[in-house]
Design a protein around this motif. Structure first.
Motif, PDB file in Angstrom:
ATOM      1  N   SER B 213      52.071  59.423  49.557  1.00  0.00           N
ATOM      2  CA  SER B 213      51.796  59.119  48.157  1.00  0.00           C
ATOM      3  C   SER B 213      50.414  58.495  48.039  1.00  0.00           C
ATOM      4  N   VAL B 214      49.718  58.899  46.982  1.00  0.00           N
ATOM      5  CA  VAL B 214      48.445  58.268  46.672  1.00  0.00           C
ATOM      6  C   VAL B 214      48.685  57.389  45.452  1.00  0.00           C
ATOM      7  N   VAL B 215      48.355  56.104  45.574  1.00  0.00           N
ATOM      8  CA  VAL B 215      48.688  55.167  44.506  1.00  0.00           C
ATOM      9  C   VAL B 215      47.456  54.345  44.145  1.00  0.00           C
ATOM     10  N   THR B 216      47.568  53.637  43.031  1.00  0.00           N
ATOM     11  CA  THR B 216      46.465  52.746  42.660  1.00  0.00           C
ATOM     12  C   THR B 216      46.495  51.514  43.556  1.00  0.00           C
ATOM     13  N   SER B 217      45.333  50.907  43.736  1.00  0.00           N
ATOM     14  CA  SER B 217      45.245  49.837  44.730  1.00  0.00           C
ATOM     15  C   SER B 217      45.524  48.458  44.153  1.00  0.00           C
ATOM     16  N   GLY B 218      45.250  48.278  42.878  1.00  0.00           N
ATOM     17  CA  GLY B 218      45.437  46.960  42.300  1.00  0.00           C
ATOM     18  C   GLY B 218      44.247  46.046  42.505  1.00  0.00           C
ATOM     19  N   TYR B 219      43.146  46.611  43.036  1.00  0.00           N
ATOM     20  CA  TYR B 219      41.966  45.788  43.270  1.00  0.00           C
ATOM     21  C   TYR B 219      41.122  45.615  42.019  1.00  0.00           C
ATOM     22  N   SER B 220      41.448  46.343  40.964  1.00  0.00           N
ATOM     23  CA  SER B 220      40.734  46.126  39.710  1.00  0.00           C
ATOM     24  C   SER B 220      41.769  45.797  38.651  1.00  0.00           C
ATOM     25  N   SER B 221      41.306  45.330  37.544  1.00  0.00           N
ATOM     26  CA  SER B 221      42.252  44.964  36.500  1.00  0.00           C
ATOM     27  C   SER B 221      42.702  46.169  35.685  1.00  0.00           C
ATOM     28  N   THR B 222      42.087  47.315  35.980  1.00  0.00           N
ATOM     29  CA  THR B 222      42.429  48.503  35.196  1.00  0.00           C
ATOM     30  C   THR B 222      43.878  48.928  35.419  1.00  0.00           C
ATOM     31  N   PHE B 223      44.233  49.087  36.691  1.00  0.00           N
ATOM     32  CA  PHE B 223      45.602  49.482  37.002  1.00  0.00           C
ATOM     33  C   PHE B 223      46.239  48.445  37.910  1.00  0.00           C
ATOM     34  N   CYS B 264      45.687  44.074  30.313  1.00  0.00           N
ATOM     35  CA  CYS B 264      45.704  42.933  31.209  1.00  0.00           C
ATOM     36  C   CYS B 264      45.175  41.745  30.416  1.00  0.00           C
ATOM     37  N   GLN B 265      46.008  40.769  30.335  1.00  0.00           N
ATOM     38  CA  GLN B 265      45.692  39.665  29.426  1.00  0.00           C
ATOM     39  C   GLN B 265      44.393  38.963  29.798  1.00  0.00           C
ATOM     40  N   TYR B 266      44.184  38.824  31.088  1.00  0.00           N
ATOM     41  CA  TYR B 266      42.996  38.066  31.502  1.00  0.00           C
ATOM     42  C   TYR B 266      41.938  38.976  32.100  1.00  0.00           C
ATOM     43  N   ALA B 267      41.906  40.196  31.643  1.00  0.00           N
ATOM     44  CA  ALA B 267      40.964  41.158  32.212  1.00  0.00           C
ATOM     45  C   ALA B 267      39.528  40.697  32.045  1.00  0.00           C
ATOM     46  N   ASP B 268      39.224  40.219  30.865  1.00  0.00           N
ATOM     47  CA  ASP B 268      37.845  39.790  30.595  1.00  0.00           C
ATOM     48  C   ASP B 268      37.454  38.649  31.520  1.00  0.00           C
ATOM     49  N   GLU B 269      38.371  37.708  31.602  1.00  0.00           N
ATOM     50  CA  GLU B 269      38.125  36.536  32.440  1.00  0.00           C
ATOM     51  C   GLU B 269      37.873  36.959  33.887  1.00  0.00           C
ATOM     52  N   ARG B 270      38.744  37.890  34.332  1.00  0.00           N
ATOM     53  CA  ARG B 270      38.659  38.337  35.716  1.00  0.00           C
ATOM     54  C   ARG B 270      37.340  39.059  35.977  1.00  0.00           C
ATOM     55  N   SER B 271      36.993  39.977  35.062  1.00  0.00           N
ATOM     56  CA  SER B 271      35.775  40.738  35.309  1.00  0.00           C
ATOM     57  C   SER B 271      34.553  39.829  35.216  1.00  0.00           C
ATOM     58  N   ALA B 272      34.640  38.848  34.323  1.00  0.00           N
ATOM     59  CA  ALA B 272      33.522  37.911  34.204  1.00  0.00           C
ATOM     60  C   ALA B 272      33.354  37.134  35.509  1.00  0.00           C
ATOM     61  N   LEU B 273      34.489  36.712  36.047  1.00  0.00           N
ATOM     62  CA  LEU B 273      34.454  35.969  37.304  1.00  0.00           C
ATOM     63  C   LEU B 273      33.869  36.831  38.409  1.00  0.00           C
ATOM     64  N   GLU B 274      34.359  38.073  38.468  1.00  0.00           N
ATOM     65  CA  GLU B 274      33.916  38.952  39.551  1.00  0.00           C
ATOM     66  C   GLU B 274      32.424  39.257  39.427  1.00  0.00           C
ATOM     67  N   LYS B 275      31.942  39.375  38.179  1.00  0.00           N
ATOM     68  CA  LYS B 275      30.523  39.626  37.960  1.00  0.00           C
ATOM     69  C   LYS B 275      29.697  38.434  38.439  1.00  0.00           C
ATOM     70  N   ARG B 276      30.180  37.264  38.047  1.00  0.00           N
ATOM     71  CA  ARG B 276      29.446  36.056  38.402  1.00  0.00           C
ATOM     72  C   ARG B 276      29.368  35.891  39.923  1.00  0.00           C
ATOM     73  N   LYS B 277      30.497  36.166  40.551  1.00  0.00           N
ATOM     74  CA  LYS B 277      30.574  36.068  42.001  1.00  0.00           C
ATOM     75  C   LYS B 277      29.555  37.003  42.632  1.00  0.00           C
ATOM     76  N   GLY B 278      29.543  38.228  42.094  1.00  0.00           N
ATOM     77  CA  GLY B 278      28.621  39.228  42.617  1.00  0.00           C
ATOM     78  C   GLY B 278      27.184  38.760  42.482  1.00  0.00           C
ATOM     79  N   ARG B 279      26.882  38.156  41.332  1.00  0.00           N
ATOM     80  CA  ARG B 279      25.510  37.719  41.089  1.00  0.00           C
ATOM     81  C   ARG B 279      25.108  36.601  42.060  1.00  0.00           C
ATOM     82  N   SER B 280      26.047  35.695  42.274  1.00  0.00           N
ATOM     83  CA  SER B 280      25.686  34.575  43.145  1.00  0.00           C
ATOM     84  C   SER B 280      25.492  35.044  44.579  1.00  0.00           C
ATOM     85  N   ASP B 281      26.132  36.233  44.904  1.00  0.00           N
ATOM     86  CA  ASP B 281      25.950  36.767  46.257  1.00  0.00           C
ATOM     87  C   ASP B 281      24.565  37.343  46.450  1.00  0.00           C
ATOM     88  N   ASP B 282      24.000  37.851  45.366  1.00  0.00           N
ATOM     89  CA  ASP B 282      22.711  38.524  45.484  1.00  0.00           C
ATOM     90  C   ASP B 282      21.627  37.635  46.080  1.00  0.00           C
TER      91      ASP B 282
END
Lengths: 168, 282
Positions: B213-223, B264-282
């Motif tokens: 079976s090929v399934v969604t991973s759950g690593y994004s807030s989309t699925f 996803c109720q906190y999708a915005d929050e999550r993506s914002a966090l992930e973006k910020r994290k990514g930026r601080s890594d740069d």
């Protein structure tokens, strides 16, 4: 000569296979089975000597017996028919040519051919059924069976004859 | 002696006849006494093989009726199969519904059921429109599924409608994984057949089997994790240490009617966090 013998051998095997594999499985009304294989003896031309006719007849019956587990019964009947066949052929066949006569409707004429076949087939069947029963106490039933089966065999032989005539 | 031979020769036919009849008679008597002469009977090898052959031929000729009865049996079994499948689907649906509720409570996901009102099935860039929009909290980037599996991602919205890019769009790609494995693959559609997609970027050291079976991973807030995408029907190994996996999609895009949009109720929050994290890594 070899060609003729081979052909005869093939028809020998053919008649036996037809009898063993197909006709013996027919049990019309429970007891009527056509014994077409006798036709092989009836078809032997007059150039085949009386002795050879006997041998052919005996072998024919014997092989059939082996397959039908009626050891001796068919051999007895076919040998008997093979013994009578030349005399019947002389009696019913045309008197004018004696060189190499293969019995057929064309050569005998319908009437004579039917009689030739009918008598020999009836004799064969009656002999066979009586030998099979191995007692005369069932004579009437054997006679009835022989007549019924003979009719069937005769019809089959005649249809074969017509088939051959049409092919010619 | 000479006379005897002459006599025999003269009546050779008769004697042959009598001789043969005697043999026959002897055989009959013998046979009747011993019931079955094993040497010359149907237990014989030759006789047996001829009967065997005839049996085979007979069976060959009865193939037609055997076929007919098999076809009939097939038909009834198929009917039963379909009925059982329907029942199974019914119960499964129930189970997944409970599962979804559980999921939604745990991960703050909720579902909006929408009807597909338009499907522009072009050759490459397929889109479809659903009858729920911003008023129902449908936002760009939300995942869309149905009871069979993953359908696509919302790509634009109006107040009452939303447009969805299905996974059968040549320009879209979705991340997916083989069930039980954690490595992300990239699911794309080559633009030919609605039934099949390709999963790439799965490294060769991951064991893949047909039917996985090929399934969604759950690593994004989309699925959420574990939504069915499809099944592996074939795969090949590429030179660059990745698989090329052909996936039979679970969703039948020819018969799309109702879909669920995943909120996803906190999708915005999550993506914002992930973006910020990514930026601080740069």
């Amino acid at each position: 000569m070899i060609d003729i013998t081979l052909k005869r051998l093939l028809s020998f095997v053919g008649f036996l296979l037809l009898q063993i594999l197909l006709l013996n499985n027919i049990k019309f009304l429970g007891f009527i089975t056509p014994y077409l294989y006798v036709y092989f003896i009836l078809l032997l031309p007059s150039s085949v000597s009386k002795e050879m006719t006997l041998v052919w007849g005996f072998l024919l019956g014997l092989v059939l017996d082996i397959f039908c587990d009626t050891l001796g019964c068919n051999a007895f009947a076919t040998t008997f028919v093979a013994f009578l066949k030349p005399y019947f052929q002389n009696f019913f066949g045309p008197k004018d040519d004696f060189d190499d006569l293969t019995p057929s409707i064309d050569r005998f004429g319908f009437n004579m051919f039917v009689q030739y076949v009918a008598y020999l087939v009836l004799i064969h069947h009656l002999t066979f059924f009586l030998i099979e029963a191995f007692t005369l106490s069932v004579f009437w039933f054997a006679l009835l069976k022989a007549v019924c089966c003979s009719v069937f065999t005769l019809l089959l032989i005649l249809s074969f004859e017509y088939f051959k005539a049409r092919r010619r | 002696m000479r006379t005897l031979i002459l006599f025999l020769l003269r009546f050779k036919t008769l004697f042959l006849f009598l001789g043969l009849e005697l043999i026959s008679f002897w055989l009959i008597v013998n046979n009747n006494q011993f019931q079955r002469n094993h040497f010359l009977s149907s237990s014989n090898v030759v006789v047996g093989s001829v009967y065997n052959l005839s049996d085979k031929i007979y069976k060959y000729f009865t193939l037609a009726s055997v076929n007919a009865s098999l076809a009939k049996e097939n038909e009834s079994l198929n009917t039963e199969l379909v009925q059982l499948r329907e029942q199974l689907a019914f119960y499964r649906q129930d189970a997944s519904y409970t599962g979804r509720r559980y999921h939604s409570v745990q991960n703050n996901y909720s579902f909006v059921t929408a009807k597909v009102i338009h499907f522009s099935a072009g050759n490459q860039k397929n889109y479809f429109t659903i009858n729920k929009g911003e008023n129902d909290d449908v936002r760009v980037g939300m995942g869309v599924v149905n009871e069979k599996g993953v359908v696509g991602i919302v790509n634009s919205t109006s107040s009452h409608f939303a447009s969805v890019v299905p996974i059968v769009n040549a320009s879209s790609w979705t991340s997916a994984t083989i069930k039980g494995k954690t490595h992300l693959g990239q699911l794309s559609w080559k633009g030919k057949d609605f039934r099949y997609a390709t999963l790439q970027e799965v490294p060769l050291y991951i064991p893949v089997a047909l039917g996985d079976s090929v399934v969604t991973s759950g690593y994004s807030s989309t699925f959420p994790e574990g939504f069915m995408v499809g099944k592996v029907i074939s795969f090949s190994e590429r030179n660059d240490n990745f698989y090329d996996i052909r996936v039979e999609l679970a969703v039948d895009f020819d018969k799309l009617s109702y879909v669920d949009v995943i909120r996803c109720q906190y999708a915005d929050e999550r993506s914002a966090l992930e973006k910020r994290k990514g930026r601080s890594d740069d």
